[in-house]
Design a protein around this motif. Structure first.
Motif, PDB file in Angstrom:
ATOM      1  N   SER A  48       0.836  -1.188   0.000  1.00  0.00           N
ATOM      2  CA  SER A  48       0.000   0.000   0.000  1.00  0.00           C
ATOM      3  C   SER A  48       0.886   1.259   0.000  1.00  0.00           C
ATOM      4  O   SER A  48       1.873   1.313   0.731  1.00  0.00           O
ATOM      5  CB  SER A  48      -0.877  -0.049   1.251  1.00  0.00           C
ATOM      6  OG  SER A  48      -1.700   1.054   1.280  1.00  0.00           O
ATOM      7  N   GLY A  49       0.543   2.187  -0.851  1.00  0.00           N
ATOM      8  CA  GLY A  49       1.318   3.437  -0.908  1.00  0.00           C
ATOM      9  C   GLY A  49       2.559   3.333  -1.781  1.00  0.00           C
ATOM     10  O   GLY A  49       3.338   4.275  -1.883  1.00  0.00           O
ATOM     11  N   THR A  54      -0.852   4.979  -8.949  1.00  0.00           N
ATOM     12  CA  THR A  54      -0.255   6.065  -9.739  1.00  0.00           C
ATOM     13  C   THR A  54       0.174   5.513 -11.095  1.00  0.00           C
ATOM     14  O   THR A  54      -0.100   6.123 -12.142  1.00  0.00           O
ATOM     15  CB  THR A  54       0.948   6.665  -8.966  1.00  0.00           C
ATOM     16  OG1 THR A  54       0.467   7.139  -7.713  1.00  0.00           O
ATOM     17  CG2 THR A  54       1.611   7.785  -9.732  1.00  0.00           C
TER      18      THR A  54
END
Ligand SMILES: Nc1ncnc2c1ncn2[C@@H]1O[C@H](COP(=O)(O)OP(=O)(O)OP(=O)(O)O)[C@@H](O)[C@H]1O
Length: 275
Positions: A48-49, A54
């Motif tokens: 996650s992240g 993106t």
């Protein structure tokens, strides 16, 4: 399985930073290179992240890379392309439209006449097994039905590539498994190239023929794996389990690395403020 013919979508030296006001922001992705072949089912796995969404938004033309290029059918991708569909984690259905109107929405806003698209809408409704629910509104549907409508809306316009951003993460395990099978059956029927982002290791191995692991800070491709034919789609095959364990370790290592990096940065901040 669909024959691999040609590269349909590729990324060359992609990087992405989000600027913070006047300042250059933190780099989220760096030096990403890949080729996706027509008819492939590619899964992108990472913490996650880590920059998965993106990357998917860049592939869909929703975000521009800070540097590097995306090629679609050998031409630079310069923004949203109707031949690239996207399904988001939240289904984004229009609450005031029923199932068939939601699926027909893309055709309608392009000003197409009902008779030119009605067959495509009907075919998409049948593909997601929602013929009985075509007149229902989103608030009358279960979570899994809503995601099926979102997928139907994307496949109705017959994209060459379908990008899926954690489409099943909000669903319980049984429903998630049913929809995974259902997505595979759509892939087999339509031969649409699929690129699915997930942080679920089992899902990434189960659905992908090719698996890209993103990690580090900024996110880079840590691994690019062809899923072997012997464990392909066999959850309990020893090779499947071995790969699952290997990826767990790789991602765990990535988390440890990122935590160490974060601590190092914090120490630097402390040192700077002490001076
Ligand atoms: N529009 C934006 N502006 C600034 N920072 C952003 C923006 N979008 C994403 N980020 C940052 O980029 C990093 C990567 O986010 P991204 O959503 O791509 O990760 P992810 O791997 O998809 O995570 P998750 O699995 O939790 O959805 C995060 O630190 C996030 O805060």
């Amino acid at each position: 399985m669909i024959a691999r013919e040609q590269v349909i979508l590729s990324g060359h030296n992609l990087s992405k930073s989000f600027s913070k006001g006047q300042k250059q922001g933190t780099a989220v992705l760096a030096n990403i290179n890949f080729d996706i072949y027509a008819g492939d089912f590619v899964t992108i796995l990472g913490q996650s992240g880590g920059g998965k969404s993106t990357l998917l938004k860049i592939l869909g033309g929703f975000l521009s890379p800070t540097s590097g290029t995306i090629s679609f059918h050998g031409q630079p991708l310069k923004g949203i392309d109707p031949k690239i569909g996207m399904v988001f984690q939240e289904n984004n259905l229009y609450p005031w439209l029923n199932v068939e109107q939601n699926i027909a929405f893309g055709f309608k806003i392009r000003g197409e006449k009902l008779r030119s698209y009605i067959q495509k809408v009907n075919a998409a409704i049948a593909q997601v097994s929602l013929s009985h629910a075509r007149k229902l509104y989103p608030h009358q549907l279960s979570g899994g039905m809503k995601q099926r409508v979102a997928i139907a809306r994307s496949i109705a316009v017959q994209p060459d590539v379908l990008l899926l951003d954690e489409p099943f993460s909000a669903l319980d395990i049984q429903l998630r498994r049913r929809l995974q099978d259902f997505l595979l059956s759509i892939w087999e029927q339509t031969s649409t190239t699929m690129v699915l982002v997930t942080h679920n290791i089992e899902e990434a191995i189960l659905l992908g023929q090719k698996l890209i692991v993103i990690g580090g800070q900024p996110g880079k491709i840590l691994e690019s794996i062809d899923i072997s034919a012997s464990c392909f789609r066999h959850r309990y095959h020893p090779e499947f389990i071995q790969l699952e364990q290997y990826l767990e370790a790789a991602i765990e290592k990535d988390i440890t690395f990122r935590e160490a990096q974060r601590t190092a940065r914090e120490l630097k901040i402390l040192k700077a403020s002490n001076n």
